[in-house]
Design a protein around this motif. Structure first.
Motif, PDB file in Angstrom:
ATOM      1  N   ASN A   1      -7.637   0.098   2.373  1.00  0.00           N
ATOM      2  CA  ASN A   1      -7.733  -0.288   0.966  1.00  0.00           C
ATOM      3  C   ASN A   1      -8.552  -1.556   0.783  1.00  0.00           C
ATOM      4  O   ASN A   1      -8.347  -2.546   1.492  1.00  0.00           O
ATOM      5  CB  ASN A   1      -6.308  -0.524   0.436  1.00  0.00           C
ATOM      6  CG  ASN A   1      -6.288  -1.091  -0.956  1.00  0.00           C
ATOM      7  OD1 ASN A   1      -6.732  -0.457  -1.898  1.00  0.00           O
ATOM      8  ND2 ASN A   1      -5.758  -2.302  -1.082  1.00  0.00           N
TER       9      ASN A   1
ATOM     10  N   CYS B   1      -9.121  -6.588   2.912  1.00  0.00           N
ATOM     11  CA  CYS B   1      -8.628  -5.217   2.940  1.00  0.00           C
ATOM     12  C   CYS B   1      -7.182  -5.192   3.410  1.00  0.00           C
ATOM     13  O   CYS B   1      -6.662  -6.178   3.933  1.00  0.00           O
ATOM     14  CB  CYS B   1      -9.492  -4.338   3.842  1.00  0.00           C
ATOM     15  SG  CYS B   1      -9.246  -4.623   5.620  1.00  0.00           S
TER      16      CYS B   1
ATOM     17  N   THR C   1      -5.760  -3.344  -5.640  1.00  0.00           N
ATOM     18  CA  THR C   1      -6.646  -4.488  -5.497  1.00  0.00           C
ATOM     19  C   THR C   1      -5.967  -5.789  -5.923  1.00  0.00           C
ATOM     20  O   THR C   1      -4.838  -5.803  -6.407  1.00  0.00           O
ATOM     21  CB  THR C   1      -7.914  -4.274  -6.340  1.00  0.00           C
ATOM     22  OG1 THR C   1      -7.548  -4.201  -7.724  1.00  0.00           O
ATOM     23  CG2 THR C   1      -8.623  -2.986  -5.936  1.00  0.00           C
TER      24      THR C   1
ATOM     25  N   TYR D   1      -7.876   1.011  -4.121  1.00  0.00           N
ATOM     26  CA  TYR D   1      -6.793   1.658  -4.866  1.00  0.00           C
ATOM     27  C   TYR D   1      -5.669   0.700  -5.239  1.00  0.00           C
ATOM     28  O   TYR D   1      -4.887   0.982  -6.136  1.00  0.00           O
ATOM     29  CB  TYR D   1      -6.226   2.820  -4.054  1.00  0.00           C
ATOM     30  CG  TYR D   1      -7.211   3.945  -3.886  1.00  0.00           C
ATOM     31  CD1 TYR D   1      -7.464   4.833  -4.927  1.00  0.00           C
ATOM     32  CD2 TYR D   1      -7.923   4.113  -2.694  1.00  0.00           C
ATOM     33  CE1 TYR D   1      -8.388   5.862  -4.789  1.00  0.00           C
ATOM     34  CE2 TYR D   1      -8.841   5.134  -2.546  1.00  0.00           C
ATOM     35  CZ  TYR D   1      -9.072   6.007  -3.602  1.00  0.00           C
ATOM     36  OH  TYR D   1      -9.989   7.018  -3.461  1.00  0.00           O
TER      37      TYR D   1
ATOM     38  N   GLY E   1       0.760  -1.231   0.000  1.00  0.00           N
ATOM     39  CA  GLY E   1       0.000   0.000   0.000  1.00  0.00           C
ATOM     40  C   GLY E   1       0.795   1.287   0.000  1.00  0.00           C
ATOM     41  O   GLY E   1       0.342   2.305  -0.560  1.00  0.00           O
TER      42      GLY E   1
END
Length: 364
Positions: free
Chosen positions: A291, A336, A329, A327, A152
């Protein structure tokens, strides 16, 4: 397998064709070799920022091409690294004379191919530097990496460094900033279900009806532990404690050093760089990124963020900015990830700076 596709072999190209039509004012797509680039590229006198990786993680990276973020993105096939010729072609297309920064997730194929592309760029007289993102605290090695995976924090680095390049930072300034973002970012994820690669047609892995996988990567690679299903608050608590020492329940992410390879322009070769990772401290200002892995709806992400904010407040950590949504995936995977980035004044200002891409935009 039920997906809105035609032929699996055509999926990535046809998706990019649709994206090019939808956002013709922002991006253009080159197909042989494949890369997405800013419609106004090259921007003369500006450091160009390029990233890339396997498709299936959209909007990462192709959705982040545009003003204030990436100058180009190189998509591979699903969960497959792009090739050096894609990266070199993108480099030549967006080079504005101030140099290129490659932002590279720590996956073996991405690292190897971007290193080759950078050496090819150097051989053609283009200055280029590469910064590795390795922010996943779940494990120090995996099926795809040597060292921590890049997840991330990559999104946050692309936004912050993109803003810096837009404001006229030189190549070394942008690279130093990207390295700092990586050092201060940490991420961890959970899967509630697997995902299905179109060319394969079957799930990447299998979870029981009441099982979840903690510490998963973005390619469906295994996590660190498979446990029974828990409530949203309980799952958030586990992930947050992974990220917020000293009460970490699964991994003690205390101060330690890690080594990555970076290109040294003065020596003209790859050298080992030691990075010092420090735990979060009370009163740190954070950007909290919740996310979706692709199949989890925004309502569930807000539930996670609610609990995350509560935990951070209890720990004396200040969430001053947030990003919530899909954002980075893993196709249709349910689950998540949470990323916490310790912000300083410079990073905060650059995060707030204008950005206009297909998938992230504000201030314009």
């Amino acid at each position: 397998m039920k997906k809105l596709i035609n032929q699996p072999a055509d999926f990535v190209r046809e998706s990019l064709e649709g994206m090019a039509v939808a956002h013709a004012d922002l991006i253009q797509v080159n197909y042989e070799p494949t890369f997405v680039y800013r419609a106004d590229a090259p921007v003369q006198g500006k450091v160009a920022i390029i990233s890339g990786g396997g498709s299936g993680h959209e909007p990462m990276h192709v959705g982040f091409v545009g003003r204030g973020m990436l100058d180009a993105a190189c998509p591979g096939e699903i969960f497959t690294s792009p090739t050096p010729d894609q990266m070199l072609a993108a480099t030549k297309r967006v080079d504005g004379g101030a140099g290129i920064l490659y932002i590279v997730k720590n996956y073996s194929g991405d690292v190897m191919n971007f290193e080759m592309a950078m050496e090819l760029a150097h051989s053609q007289g283009i200055r280029a530097l590469s910064i590795l993102i390795d922010d996943d605290v779940a494990m120090k090695d995996s099926l795809f990496t040597q060292g921590r995976r890049g997840v991330g924090t990559t999104v946050l680095a692309e936004k912050i460094c993109g803003a810096a390049a837009e404001q006229g930072y030189d190549l070394h300034q942008v690279a130093d900033l990207c390295r700092r973002v990586n050092v201060h970012g940490r991420s961890v994820g959970v899967a509630l279900s697997s995902c299905t690669v179109p060319a394969k047609g079957t799930p990447t892995f299998v979870l029981g009806n009441r099982e979840i996988e903690l510490g998963i990567g973005i390619h469906g690679e295994p996590g660190t532990e498979r446990v029974s299903m828990k409530s949203g608050d309980e799952i958030t608590e586990i992930l947050a404690r992974w990220l917020c020492p000293p009460q970490a329940s699964l991994l003690d992410d205390t101060t330690y050093s890690r080594t990555v390879k970076e290109w040294n322009e003065t020596k003209g070769k790859w050298v080992d760089i030691e990075l010092l990772n420090k735990p979060l401290q009370k009163s740190d200002r954070l950007l909290a990124f919740v996310n979706s892995m692709g199949g989890t709806p925004i309502a569930e992400l807000y539930l996670v963020y609610r609990k995350l904010a509560e935990i951070c407040e209890q720990e004396g950590l200040q969430i001053v900015r947030n990003l919530i949504g899909p954002y980075m995936t893993s196709l249709e995977m349910q689950g998540c990830s949470i990323t916490l980035l310790k912000l300083d004044d410079e990073m905060l200002k650059l995060w707030d700076a204008p950005v206009k891409t297909p998938s992230l935009r504000w201030g314009v």
